[in-house]
Design an enzyme around this catalytic site. Structure first.
Site, PDB file in Angstrom:
ATOM      1  N   ASP A 134       0.842  -1.189   0.000  1.00 48.79           N
ATOM      2  CA  ASP A 134       0.000   0.000   0.000  1.00 48.79           C
ATOM      3  C   ASP A 134       0.881   1.244   0.000  1.00 48.79           C
ATOM      4  O   ASP A 134       1.724   1.411   0.891  1.00 48.79           O
ATOM      5  CB  ASP A 134      -0.916   0.007   1.222  1.00 48.79           C
ATOM      6  CG  ASP A 134      -2.050   1.006   1.071  1.00 48.79           C
ATOM      7  OD1 ASP A 134      -2.475   1.264  -0.069  1.00 48.79           O
ATOM      8  OD2 ASP A 134      -2.521   1.524   2.093  1.00 48.79           O
ATOM      9  N   HIS A 141      -4.541  13.815   0.685  1.00 49.31           N
ATOM     10  CA  HIS A 141      -4.805  13.002   1.876  1.00 49.31           C
ATOM     11  C   HIS A 141      -3.648  13.105   2.863  1.00 49.31           C
ATOM     12  O   HIS A 141      -3.862  13.277   4.071  1.00 49.31           O
ATOM     13  CB  HIS A 141      -5.018  11.544   1.478  1.00 49.31           C
ATOM     14  CG  HIS A 141      -5.116  10.589   2.634  1.00 49.31           C
ATOM     15  ND1 HIS A 141      -6.216  10.523   3.460  1.00 49.31           N
ATOM     16  CD2 HIS A 141      -4.224   9.670   3.119  1.00 49.31           C
ATOM     17  CE1 HIS A 141      -6.018   9.601   4.396  1.00 49.31           C
ATOM     18  NE2 HIS A 141      -4.819   9.066   4.207  1.00 49.31           N
ATOM     19  N   ARG A 150       0.010  17.268  12.918  1.00 50.08           N
ATOM     20  CA  ARG A 150       1.139  18.201  12.872  1.00 50.08           C
ATOM     21  C   ARG A 150       0.703  19.453  12.114  1.00 50.08           C
ATOM     22  O   ARG A 150       1.092  19.664  10.956  1.00 50.08           O
ATOM     23  CB  ARG A 150       2.347  17.559  12.161  1.00 50.08           C
ATOM     24  CG  ARG A 150       2.873  16.294  12.818  1.00 50.08           C
ATOM     25  CD  ARG A 150       4.036  15.700  12.011  1.00 50.08           C
ATOM     26  NE  ARG A 150       3.658  15.410  10.629  1.00 50.08           N
ATOM     27  CZ  ARG A 150       3.043  14.287  10.234  1.00 50.08           C
ATOM     28  NH1 ARG A 150       2.753  13.345  11.120  1.00 50.08           N
ATOM     29  NH2 ARG A 150       2.741  14.109   8.955  1.00 50.08           N
ATOM     30  N   GLU A 206     -10.969   3.814   3.046  1.00 47.90           N
ATOM     31  CA  GLU A 206      -9.978   4.593   2.308  1.00 47.90           C
ATOM     32  C   GLU A 206     -10.153   4.326   0.819  1.00 47.90           C
ATOM     33  O   GLU A 206     -10.114   3.171   0.378  1.00 47.90           O
ATOM     34  CB  GLU A 206      -8.550   4.270   2.748  1.00 47.90           C
ATOM     35  CG  GLU A 206      -8.224   4.834   4.128  1.00 47.90           C
ATOM     36  CD  GLU A 206      -6.735   4.826   4.434  1.00 47.90           C
ATOM     37  OE1 GLU A 206      -6.330   5.531   5.378  1.00 47.90           O
ATOM     38  OE2 GLU A 206      -5.986   4.120   3.733  1.00 47.90           O
ATOM     39  N   GLU A 208      -9.031   4.108  -2.816  1.00 47.11           N
ATOM     40  CA  GLU A 208      -7.745   3.924  -3.484  1.00 47.11           C
ATOM     41  C   GLU A 208      -7.922   3.301  -4.874  1.00 47.11           C
ATOM     42  O   GLU A 208      -8.927   2.648  -5.164  1.00 47.11           O
ATOM     43  CB  GLU A 208      -6.818   3.021  -2.660  1.00 47.11           C
ATOM     44  CG  GLU A 208      -6.572   3.525  -1.239  1.00 47.11           C
ATOM     45  CD  GLU A 208      -5.385   2.856  -0.570  1.00 47.11           C
ATOM     46  OE1 GLU A 208      -4.530   2.299  -1.289  1.00 47.11           O
ATOM     47  OE2 GLU A 208      -5.323   2.892   0.664  1.00 47.11           O
ATOM     48  N   ASP A 240      -9.039   0.322   1.445  1.00 45.52           N
ATOM     49  CA  ASP A 240      -8.094  -0.059   2.500  1.00 45.52           C
ATOM     50  C   ASP A 240      -8.726   0.274   3.852  1.00 45.52           C
ATOM     51  O   ASP A 240      -8.400   1.273   4.481  1.00 45.52           O
ATOM     52  CB  ASP A 240      -6.784   0.711   2.299  1.00 45.52           C
ATOM     53  CG  ASP A 240      -5.716   0.329   3.312  1.00 45.52           C
ATOM     54  OD1 ASP A 240      -5.704  -0.844   3.728  1.00 45.52           O
ATOM     55  OD2 ASP A 240      -4.908   1.192   3.678  1.00 45.52           O
ATOM     56  N   ARG A 244      -9.024   3.396  12.915  1.00 41.90           N
ATOM     57  CA  ARG A 244      -8.248   4.586  13.246  1.00 41.90           C
ATOM     58  C   ARG A 244      -7.782   4.627  14.701  1.00 41.90           C
ATOM     59  O   ARG A 244      -6.688   5.126  14.998  1.00 41.90           O
ATOM     60  CB  ARG A 244      -9.074   5.848  12.948  1.00 41.90           C
ATOM     61  CG  ARG A 244      -9.480   6.001  11.490  1.00 41.90           C
ATOM     62  CD  ARG A 244      -8.280   6.099  10.577  1.00 41.90           C
ATOM     63  NE  ARG A 244      -8.691   6.399   9.193  1.00 41.90           N
ATOM     64  CZ  ARG A 244      -7.876   6.397   8.167  1.00 41.90           C
ATOM     65  NH1 ARG A 244      -6.598   6.089   8.333  1.00 41.90           N
ATOM     66  NH2 ARG A 244      -8.317   6.676   6.956  1.00 41.90           N
ATOM     67  N   GLN A 247      -4.980   2.171  15.000  1.00 43.72           N
ATOM     68  CA  GLN A 247      -3.844   2.725  14.263  1.00 43.72           C
ATOM     69  C   GLN A 247      -3.121   3.807  15.071  1.00 43.72           C
ATOM     70  O   GLN A 247      -1.888   3.866  15.099  1.00 43.72           O
ATOM     71  CB  GLN A 247      -4.324   3.308  12.935  1.00 43.72           C
ATOM     72  CG  GLN A 247      -3.208   3.835  12.043  1.00 43.72           C
ATOM     73  CD  GLN A 247      -3.746   4.348  10.713  1.00 43.72           C
ATOM     74  OE1 GLN A 247      -4.948   4.296  10.443  1.00 43.72           O
ATOM     75  NE2 GLN A 247      -2.856   4.830   9.871  1.00 43.72           N
ATOM     76  N   LYS A 260      -4.881  -2.262   9.779  1.00 44.82           N
ATOM     77  CA  LYS A 260      -5.111  -2.360   8.346  1.00 44.82           C
ATOM     78  C   LYS A 260      -5.267  -3.800   7.852  1.00 44.82           C
ATOM     79  O   LYS A 260      -5.819  -4.024   6.779  1.00 44.82           O
ATOM     80  CB  LYS A 260      -3.928  -1.735   7.589  1.00 44.82           C
ATOM     81  CG  LYS A 260      -3.687  -0.273   7.888  1.00 44.82           C
ATOM     82  CD  LYS A 260      -4.592   0.606   7.064  1.00 44.82           C
ATOM     83  CE  LYS A 260      -4.158   2.055   7.151  1.00 44.82           C
ATOM     84  NZ  LYS A 260      -4.947   2.926   6.265  1.00 44.82           N
ATOM     85  N   THR A 264      -8.938  -5.961   3.204  1.00 45.84           N
ATOM     86  CA  THR A 264      -8.810  -4.983   2.126  1.00 45.84           C
ATOM     87  C   THR A 264      -9.729  -5.450   1.006  1.00 45.84           C
ATOM     88  O   THR A 264      -9.649  -6.607   0.589  1.00 45.84           O
ATOM     89  CB  THR A 264      -7.363  -4.894   1.606  1.00 45.84           C
ATOM     90  OG1 THR A 264      -6.497  -4.520   2.671  1.00 45.84           O
ATOM     91  CG2 THR A 264      -7.246  -3.890   0.471  1.00 45.84           C
ATOM     92  N   THR A 367      -4.785   6.679  -0.214  1.00 46.90           N
ATOM     93  CA  THR A 367      -6.063   7.374  -0.295  1.00 46.90           C
ATOM     94  C   THR A 367      -5.988   8.562  -1.249  1.00 46.90           C
ATOM     95  O   THR A 367      -5.096   9.403  -1.140  1.00 46.90           O
ATOM     96  CB  THR A 367      -6.484   7.854   1.105  1.00 46.90           C
ATOM     97  OG1 THR A 367      -6.474   6.736   1.992  1.00 46.90           O
ATOM     98  CG2 THR A 367      -7.875   8.456   1.079  1.00 46.90           C
ATOM     99  N   GLU A 381     -10.773  12.409   7.327  1.00 49.45           N
ATOM    100  CA  GLU A 381     -10.658  13.761   6.770  1.00 49.45           C
ATOM    101  C   GLU A 381     -12.003  14.484   6.760  1.00 49.45           C
ATOM    102  O   GLU A 381     -12.096  15.664   7.124  1.00 49.45           O
ATOM    103  CB  GLU A 381     -10.115  13.683   5.349  1.00 49.45           C
ATOM    104  CG  GLU A 381      -8.742  13.065   5.221  1.00 49.45           C
ATOM    105  CD  GLU A 381      -8.456  12.672   3.790  1.00 49.45           C
ATOM    106  OE1 GLU A 381      -8.031  13.555   3.025  1.00 49.45           O
ATOM    107  OE2 GLU A 381      -8.673  11.500   3.437  1.00 49.45           O
TER     108      GLU A 381
END
Length: 434
Positions: A134, A141, A150, A206, A208, A240, A244, A247, A260, A264, A367, A381
């Site tokens: 992946d 994204h 951040r 996600e 993809e 995917d 969260r 994760q 993850k 999938t 993503t 998001e």
């Protein structure tokens, strides 16, 4: 070998079909009436049974070699043959199904034996997946998620220099329609200093693009960027699924693991490079100040035509919405044009250290979000990490996915003067944790 829109098929449902007109002809693996998995081609509302057609003697030469390589319920052997065999098969299929074909009567006379309705068939994974990788090439994204954690430095320094990726779990890749069991794992609740164990509370999708690898490389060798496109067998949609909260606790320092690997999902049809030829585009120019790729990742032809214009859509339907007949809620309308790296760059980078790629390996693009809220490719998001729930027509709200929710991915290619094609759907419904 682009085929323009005036080309029509004697298979009536193929003309103007949203996903599978004559100009598409994707390959997949299906079962019909309890048969063993076998290879087929989607055309309109039907599946052309390649193995039955082979027995009927409608293939010869390299096209016959290509079909013979699809036998056994896996397309790995066909992928390994490469572009020349793939093109030979496509050209023969166009001859067979275009209006005025000399074999129209012979093929139609065999009815469901050669052309069963897709609704009467079960789809399977198109290939045995040896490895699944992946990537993270959707820059919007990457920036959106980076801002959540951040705000002052959303992209890490390496992002614009190297196609970021990680190795996923091939054993839990499943075809569209497979249910998604809510995973369990360790999480660190807000305000706690010790983790707890239980069902994921922040389940996400996600959006993809999936990439099927064709001919591979020997271990120790690398695939040159100029040759990388010839090592791609085709494309699909890929979800995917992501836990969260699991994760967030596990990803430092080595990245996603249990968050993850539980499932999938992929759409079952392999859309070939030839079908997508009219929808290729130049890779968007990098903004001023962004570094140019290193030489092993830079090829003029790839920059000129290595990107795609594929519209990507995500729909959500809840158990309540289905019971009351409400239509699915559109979450996202994005596009593959938001990929910072091309597929060829992903292939070249993956193999540059001598890593062996093999026919049937699967890549995920990462993503693919756009710059606006209605183009975001994940609930992380869309809801800003759960801070801004979305309201549905049913009156329900969602921060993340609940049990009974179904996610539907779709893709469509549109260009004036050419027939539009699609990828089919990639669906998955969330079931409660065991």
């Amino acid at each position: 070998m682009p085929s323009t829109s005036p080309l029509r098929s004697w298979v009536a449902s193929a003309n103007g079909h949203r996903d599978f007109p004559l100009q598409n002809l994707p390959l997949g693996v299906f079962s019909h009436n309890g048969s063993a998995p076998r290879s087929g081609v989607a055309i309109g509302e039907h599946i052309f049974d390649l193995e039955a057609a082979l027995a009927a003697g409608v293939f010869e030469g390299l096209a016959r070699t290509a079909v013979e390589a699809t036998r056994g319920g896996q397309l790995n052997g066909f992928f390994q043959l490469g572009r020349e065999a793939r093109v030979a098969l496509r050209e023969r299929l166009l001859e067979l199904f275009t209006e005025g074909s000399t074999l129209h009567g012979k093929l139609e006379a065999q009815g469901a034996k050669l052309l069963p309705l897709a609704t009467d068939c079960q789809m399977h994974l198109p290939a045995k997946i040896g490895d699944y990788t992946d990537f993270y090439v959707g820059i919007e994204h990457a920036q959106n998620v980076g801002k959540l954690f951040r705000p002052d430095n959303p992209l890490l320094p390496n992002y614009k220099h190297v196609p970021i990726g990680y190795h996923g779990r091939a054993s839990t890749v499943r075809p569209s329609g497979t249910d998604v069991r809510r995973p369990k794992g360790q999480t660190l609740p807000a305000g706690h200093s010790e983790p707890t164990f239980g069902p994921c509370a922040r389940l996400d999708f996600e959006l993809e693009l999936g990439i099927w690898i064709g001919q591979g490389n020997d271990m120790g060798d690398s695939i040159e960027i100029a040759d990388a496109a010839d090592h791609i067998a085709g494309y699909c949609l890929l979800n995917d699924w992501s836990a969260r909260d699991i994760q967030a606790w596990e990803y430092q320092p080595l990245g996603p693991f249990l968050s993850k690997s539980f499932i999938t999902s992929v759409s079952p049809w392999v859309i070939t490079a030839e079908a997508l030829a009219p929808f290729r585009r130049a890779q968007p120019a990098r903004p001023d100040g962004d570094p140019q790729p290193l030489a092993y990742l830079l090829d003029p032809r790839d920059q000129a035509s290595g990107a795609f214009d594929i519209e990507l859509e995500v729909l959500l339907t809840t158990e309540s919405m289905r019971e009351t007949g409400l239509p699915p809620h559109r979450l996202t309308l994005s596009n593959t044009r938001h990929m910072y790296w091309t597929v060829a760059q992903m292939v070249a980078h993956h193999s540059v250290n001598g890593c062996q790629l093999q026919a049937g390996d699967l890549f995920g693009s990462g993503t693919l979000s756009g710059p606006h809220n209605d183009q975001f490719g994940s609930l992380l998001e869309i809801t800003e990490g759960g801070k801004k729930p979305i309201e549905l027509a049913s009156g329900e709200v969602r921060k993340f996915l609940e049990d009974g929710d179904e996610i539907i991915l779709r893709a469509r290619c549109v260009r004036e003067g050419f027939a539009s094609i699609g990828f089919g759907e990639c669906r998955g419904t969330v079931l409660p944790a065991r």
